[in-house]
Design an enzyme around this catalytic site. Structure first.
Site, PDB file in Angstrom:
ATOM      1  N   PHE A  19       1.875  22.696  18.026  1.00 44.81           N
ATOM      2  CA  PHE A  19       0.628  22.870  17.261  1.00 44.81           C
ATOM      3  C   PHE A  19       0.079  24.301  17.367  1.00 44.81           C
ATOM      4  O   PHE A  19      -1.031  24.580  16.916  1.00 44.81           O
ATOM      5  CB  PHE A  19      -0.435  21.862  17.732  1.00 44.81           C
ATOM      6  CG  PHE A  19      -0.718  21.921  19.219  1.00 44.81           C
ATOM      7  CD1 PHE A  19      -1.593  22.850  19.755  1.00 44.81           C
ATOM      8  CD2 PHE A  19      -0.108  21.015  20.078  1.00 44.81           C
ATOM      9  CE1 PHE A  19      -1.846  22.899  21.119  1.00 44.81           C
ATOM     10  CE2 PHE A  19      -0.357  21.052  21.452  1.00 44.81           C
ATOM     11  CZ  PHE A  19      -1.224  22.003  21.967  1.00 44.81           C
ATOM     12  N   THR A  47      -9.993  17.117  26.397  1.00 46.13           N
ATOM     13  CA  THR A  47      -9.410  17.919  25.306  1.00 46.13           C
ATOM     14  C   THR A  47      -9.265  17.115  24.007  1.00 46.13           C
ATOM     15  O   THR A  47      -9.565  17.616  22.918  1.00 46.13           O
ATOM     16  CB  THR A  47      -8.008  18.434  25.728  1.00 46.13           C
ATOM     17  OG1 THR A  47      -8.142  19.138  26.966  1.00 46.13           O
ATOM     18  CG2 THR A  47      -7.404  19.344  24.686  1.00 46.13           C
ATOM     19  N   ARG A  98     -17.402  16.947  23.104  1.00 48.47           N
ATOM     20  CA  ARG A  98     -16.209  16.661  22.305  1.00 48.47           C
ATOM     21  C   ARG A  98     -16.153  15.201  21.861  1.00 48.47           C
ATOM     22  O   ARG A  98     -15.694  14.901  20.755  1.00 48.47           O
ATOM     23  CB  ARG A  98     -14.958  17.040  23.100  1.00 48.47           C
ATOM     24  CG  ARG A  98     -14.776  18.547  23.219  1.00 48.47           C
ATOM     25  CD  ARG A  98     -13.691  18.892  24.205  1.00 48.47           C
ATOM     26  NE  ARG A  98     -13.260  20.283  24.111  1.00 48.47           N
ATOM     27  CZ  ARG A  98     -12.345  20.819  24.915  1.00 48.47           C
ATOM     28  NH1 ARG A  98     -11.777  20.090  25.856  1.00 48.47           N
ATOM     29  NH2 ARG A  98     -12.002  22.091  24.782  1.00 48.47           N
ATOM     30  N   HIS A 151     -14.613  25.491  23.323  1.00 46.21           N
ATOM     31  CA  HIS A 151     -13.654  25.864  24.370  1.00 46.21           C
ATOM     32  C   HIS A 151     -14.464  26.079  25.644  1.00 46.21           C
ATOM     33  O   HIS A 151     -15.581  26.570  25.589  1.00 46.21           O
ATOM     34  CB  HIS A 151     -12.947  27.177  24.008  1.00 46.21           C
ATOM     35  CG  HIS A 151     -12.248  27.790  25.192  1.00 46.21           C
ATOM     36  ND1 HIS A 151     -11.001  27.379  25.591  1.00 46.21           N
ATOM     37  CD2 HIS A 151     -12.660  28.725  26.092  1.00 46.21           C
ATOM     38  CE1 HIS A 151     -10.660  28.060  26.683  1.00 46.21           C
ATOM     39  NE2 HIS A 151     -11.649  28.883  27.013  1.00 46.21           N
TER      40      HIS A 151
HETATM   41  P1  IDP Z   1      -8.747  22.622  26.677  1.00 48.07           P
HETATM   42  O1  IDP Z   1      -9.361  23.280  25.457  1.00 48.07           O
HETATM   43  O2  IDP Z   1      -9.372  21.285  26.974  1.00 48.07           O
HETATM   44  O3  IDP Z   1      -8.710  23.530  27.887  1.00 48.07           O
HETATM   45  P2  IDP Z   1      -5.922  23.243  26.263  1.00 48.07           P
HETATM   46  O4  IDP Z   1      -4.771  22.444  26.772  1.00 48.07           O
HETATM   47  O5  IDP Z   1      -6.197  24.562  26.912  1.00 48.07           O
HETATM   48  O6  IDP Z   1      -7.212  22.284  26.315  1.00 48.07           O
HETATM   49  O7  IDP Z   1      -5.684  23.432  24.710  1.00 48.07           O
HETATM   50  C1  IDP Z   1      -6.417  24.370  23.955  1.00 48.07           C
HETATM   51  C2  IDP Z   1      -6.779  23.754  22.618  1.00 48.07           C
HETATM   52  O8  IDP Z   1      -5.598  23.402  21.894  1.00 48.07           O
HETATM   53  C3  IDP Z   1      -7.547  22.430  22.718  1.00 48.07           C
HETATM   54  O9  IDP Z   1      -8.930  22.631  22.929  1.00 48.07           O
HETATM   55  C4  IDP Z   1      -7.251  21.794  21.369  1.00 48.07           C
HETATM   56  O10 IDP Z   1      -8.053  22.341  20.337  1.00 48.07           O
HETATM   57  C5  IDP Z   1      -5.803  22.204  21.155  1.00 48.07           C
HETATM   58  N1  IDP Z   1      -4.866  21.195  21.682  1.00 48.07           N
HETATM   59  C6  IDP Z   1      -4.487  21.016  22.971  1.00 48.07           C
HETATM   60  N2  IDP Z   1      -3.594  20.023  23.094  1.00 48.07           N
HETATM   61  C7  IDP Z   1      -3.384  19.554  21.836  1.00 48.07           C
HETATM   62  C8  IDP Z   1      -2.535  18.514  21.302  1.00 48.07           C
HETATM   63  O11 IDP Z   1      -1.801  17.820  22.004  1.00 48.07           O
HETATM   64  N3  IDP Z   1      -2.602  18.326  19.949  1.00 48.07           N
HETATM   65  C9  IDP Z   1      -3.399  19.071  19.147  1.00 48.07           C
HETATM   66  N4  IDP Z   1      -4.190  20.058  19.595  1.00 48.07           N
HETATM   67  C10 IDP Z   1      -4.190  20.291  20.929  1.00 48.07           C
HETATM   68 MG    MG Z   2      -7.691  25.333  28.182  1.00 48.38          MG
END
Ligand code: IDP
Ligand code: MG
Length: 168
Positions: free
Chosen positions: A59, A98, A109, A126
């Site tokens: 993604f 997330t 969220r 974020h």
């Molecule tokens: P976080 O924002 O909770 O720290 P991260 O793993 O750092 O999570 O991922 C950054 C951003 O990427 C997430 O906030 C979300 O918008 C997107 N994201 C993360 N994992 C997925 C997924 O499995 N599917 C779709 N989007 C995702």
């Molecule tokens: Mg993150």
């Protein structure tokens, strides 16, 4: 408990849904101190640096287009720096999981996020997930003079013949 800093971004979906006020009210539950705030037009370079750790995810390209504002056609993000005891955990608790569908419904969220049909998590905000990430992210999004105190060591440099825009 340690004094920590954290970077929060209100992502383009949060801005287009007029959620900025709600998000800031919810963040104030963590009783932290705001140290910096600005509206940013996110370049592709900044987006890629910010999400460097997710480069190999399927993604990734959608995520870059989402944070740049291409998806919502609103090319801005609100960037905030907060500081206080246990800031990272406290903010992550208010922000929620997330995946908006797994997030506590009373978290930001959980209340305002959604999963699109293409499978992107549009999760409104974020928030830094460790002190190490926070330092990297704050230094990426802010210059020292944009934060009310020097959160990290600074140095003075002299730059000659740098082109800079000033008010005409
Ligand atoms: P976080 O924002 O909770 O720290 P991260 O793993 O750092 O999570 O991922 C950054 C951003 O990427 C997430 O906030 C979300 O918008 C997107 N994201 C993360 N994992 C997925 C997924 O499995 N599917 C779709 N989007 C995702
Ligand atoms: Mg993150």
């Amino acid at each position: 408990m340690a004094i920590e800093q954290t970077l929060i971004l209100v992502k383009p979906d949060g801005l287009i849904k007029s959620l900025t006020g709600n998000v800031i009210s919810r963040l104030s539950e963590a009783k932290l101190t705001i140290m910096g705030a600005k509206v940013v037009r996110v370049s592709r370079e900044l987006a890629i640096k910010h999400y460097e750790h997710l480069q190999d995810k399927p993604f990734f390209e959608e995520l870059i287009q989402y944070i740049m504002g291409d998806v919502h056609k609103t090319y801005r993000v609100l960037a905030l720096v907060y500081q206080g005891e246990d800031a990272i955990t406290k903010i992550r608790d208010v922000v929620g999981h997330t995946d908006p569908e797994q997030a506590n419904p009373v978290s930001i969220r959980g209340a305002y996020g959604r999963v699109t049909r293409a499978g992107v998590f549009e999760n409104v905000v974020h928030a830094s997930s460790s002190a190490e990430d926070a330092e990297k992210e704050i230094k990426l999004w802010f210059m020292p003079e944009e934060i009310v105190e020097d959160l990290y060591p600074v140095k003075e440099i002299t730059i000659n013949e740098v082109k800079k825009l000033v008010w005409a």
